[in-house]
Design an enzyme around this catalytic site. Structure first.
Site, PDB file in Angstrom:
ATOM      1  N   GLY A 192       0.781  -1.257  -0.247  1.00  0.00           N
ATOM      2  CA  GLY A 192       0.031  -0.057   0.005  1.00  0.00           C
ATOM      3  C   GLY A 192       0.848   1.125   0.014  1.00  0.00           C
ATOM      4  O   GLY A 192       0.291   2.350   0.309  1.00  0.00           O
ATOM      5  N   SER A 193       2.123   1.158  -0.239  1.00  0.00           N
ATOM      6  CA  SER A 193       2.953   2.431  -0.214  1.00  0.00           C
ATOM      7  C   SER A 193       2.332   3.407  -1.258  1.00  0.00           C
ATOM      8  O   SER A 193       2.421   4.595  -1.173  1.00  0.00           O
ATOM      9  CB  SER A 193       4.469   2.001  -0.526  1.00  0.00           C
ATOM     10  OG  SER A 193       4.635   1.458  -1.661  1.00  0.00           O
ATOM     11  N   ASN A 194       2.073   2.965  -2.614  1.00  0.00           N
ATOM     12  CA  ASN A 194       1.522   3.873  -3.597  1.00  0.00           C
ATOM     13  C   ASN A 194       0.224   4.550  -2.999  1.00  0.00           C
ATOM     14  O   ASN A 194       0.279   5.795  -3.365  1.00  0.00           O
ATOM     15  CB  ASN A 194       1.392   3.001  -5.086  1.00  0.00           C
ATOM     16  CG  ASN A 194       2.751   2.822  -5.762  1.00  0.00           C
ATOM     17  OD1 ASN A 194       3.557   3.761  -6.048  1.00  0.00           O
ATOM     18  ND2 ASN A 194       3.245   1.905  -5.615  1.00  0.00           N
TER      19      ASN A 194
ATOM     20  N   MET B 297      -2.731  -7.772  -8.335  1.00  0.00           N
ATOM     21  CA  MET B 297      -2.166  -9.002  -9.246  1.00  0.00           C
ATOM     22  C   MET B 297      -2.923 -10.008  -9.610  1.00  0.00           C
ATOM     23  O   MET B 297      -2.782 -11.153  -9.546  1.00  0.00           O
ATOM     24  CB  MET B 297      -1.003  -9.566  -8.422  1.00  0.00           C
ATOM     25  CG  MET B 297      -0.037  -8.819  -7.529  1.00  0.00           C
ATOM     26  SD  MET B 297       1.207  -7.910  -8.733  1.00  0.00           S
ATOM     27  CE  MET B 297       2.258  -9.200  -8.714  1.00  0.00           C
ATOM     28  N   ARG B 298      -4.304  -9.615 -10.156  1.00  0.00           N
ATOM     29  CA  ARG B 298      -5.164 -10.451 -10.790  1.00  0.00           C
ATOM     30  C   ARG B 298      -5.465  -9.870 -12.152  1.00  0.00           C
ATOM     31  O   ARG B 298      -5.436  -8.775 -12.348  1.00  0.00           O
ATOM     32  CB  ARG B 298      -6.499 -10.338 -10.025  1.00  0.00           C
ATOM     33  CG  ARG B 298      -6.350 -10.633  -8.671  1.00  0.00           C
ATOM     34  CD  ARG B 298      -5.764 -11.852  -8.271  1.00  0.00           C
ATOM     35  NE  ARG B 298      -6.505 -13.032  -8.784  1.00  0.00           N
ATOM     36  CZ  ARG B 298      -6.403 -14.437  -8.496  1.00  0.00           C
ATOM     37  NH1 ARG B 298      -5.075 -14.633  -8.030  1.00  0.00           N
ATOM     38  NH2 ARG B 298      -6.960 -15.327  -9.182  1.00  0.00           N
TER      39      ARG B 298
ATOM     40  N   ASN C 224      -2.269   1.579 -14.445  1.00  0.00           N
ATOM     41  CA  ASN C 224      -1.336   0.587 -13.749  1.00  0.00           C
ATOM     42  C   ASN C 224       0.002   1.198 -13.458  1.00  0.00           C
ATOM     43  O   ASN C 224       0.505   1.836 -14.526  1.00  0.00           O
ATOM     44  CB  ASN C 224      -1.305  -0.755 -14.289  1.00  0.00           C
ATOM     45  CG  ASN C 224      -0.770  -1.958 -13.450  1.00  0.00           C
ATOM     46  OD1 ASN C 224      -0.571  -1.824 -12.103  1.00  0.00           O
ATOM     47  ND2 ASN C 224       0.161  -2.715 -14.057  1.00  0.00           N
TER      48      ASN C 224
ATOM     49  N   HIS D 212       4.082  -0.264 -13.136  1.00  0.00           N
ATOM     50  CA  HIS D 212       4.804  -1.338 -13.095  1.00  0.00           C
ATOM     51  C   HIS D 212       6.385  -1.062 -13.067  1.00  0.00           C
ATOM     52  O   HIS D 212       6.761  -0.007 -13.496  1.00  0.00           O
ATOM     53  CB  HIS D 212       4.690  -1.926 -14.515  1.00  0.00           C
ATOM     54  CG  HIS D 212       5.280  -3.435 -14.835  1.00  0.00           C
ATOM     55  ND1 HIS D 212       4.974  -4.412 -14.347  1.00  0.00           N
ATOM     56  CD2 HIS D 212       6.633  -3.609 -15.434  1.00  0.00           C
ATOM     57  CE1 HIS D 212       5.687  -5.448 -14.531  1.00  0.00           C
ATOM     58  NE2 HIS D 212       6.705  -5.053 -15.383  1.00  0.00           N
TER      59      HIS D 212
END
Ligand code: GRF
Length: 210
Positions: free
Chosen positions: A11-13, A83-84, A100, A102
């Site tokens: 949860g850092s973002n 991650m789904r 997203n 990455h």
């Protein structure tokens, strides 16, 4: 603009979004033990856990997700550690409004363990990419990228730490730029208004060198 944030990691973002004042209306996690749920609680953000094993298939999962996003009044979606694979209907419904982040310079090192892949290949530069989500794996239109140098003796932990630092500075700025219509999407390409992309990426680059 109200953002739904889809999580599954520390949860850092998400924390960076909240610290920078992005309006997060709901957090959806695919894991019960995601640290991001604690971040949501700390900031009093409604959070929902949707465990994949409770759904028949990806489409079924997508319908439940869609209901949560609609109930929360989400206007955009940001994946941060989710991650789904998303189903076609979800990707289409949110097309052009679903992002997203990455930890590599896509299209290099898509998929899992991008930092490990970069080290294994011996690249001297890797980085961070914010992209729109399409139906492929980390393959949607690229919105912004910032390089991160791989230094001698880097481990996965040390490189990940520098990459995370860049992520926290870049992602919220890109979402904020979207709110302010500083870029737009045309087909598979993202177009930034003059000077706007450089302004953000250079700020992040400067921070990285400090
Ligand atoms: C980030 O490294 C992001 O690039 C990847 O998942 C990680 C999420 O980290 N997609 P956090 O949960 O935001 O700390």
């Amino acid at each position: 603009m109200k953002w739904a944030v889809l999580v599954g990691g520390t949860g850092s973002n998400l924390r960076a979004f909240l610290e920078r004042g992005l309006e997060v209306c709901v957090v959806v996690s695919h894991r019960r033990d995601a640290g991001a749920l604690d971040v949501a609680a700390e900031y009093n953000i409604p959070a929902v856990v949707l465990l994949p094993k409770h759904f028949r298939d990806r489409d079924d999962y997508g319908r439940a997700l869609g209901r949560e996003l609609a109930m929360a009044g989400a206007e955009g979606v940001a994946l941060a550690g989710f991650m789904r694979w998303l189903d076609t209907a979800t990707v289409q419904t949110w097309s052009g409004r679903i992002f997203n982040i990455h930890p590599s310079l896509l299209p290099a090192f898509a998929g899992l363990n991008a930092v490990g892949q970069a080290l294994a290949h011996g690249v001297q530069w890797t980085g961070v990419t914010v992209h729109l989500v399409d139906e492929g794996q980390d393959s949607g239109p690229i919105v912004a990228q910032v390089p991160v140098e791989v230094t001698e003796g880097d481990t996965e932990a040390s490189l990940s730490e520098r990459i995370h630092c860049v992520e926290h500075s870049l992602y919220w700025q890109v979402l904020h730029a979207f709110e302010e219509r500083k870029f737009y999407v045309e087909g598979a390409r993202v177009h930034w208004r003059e000077g706007q992309r450089g302004a953000i990426c250079e700020t992040v680059g400067d921070l990285k060198r400090q």
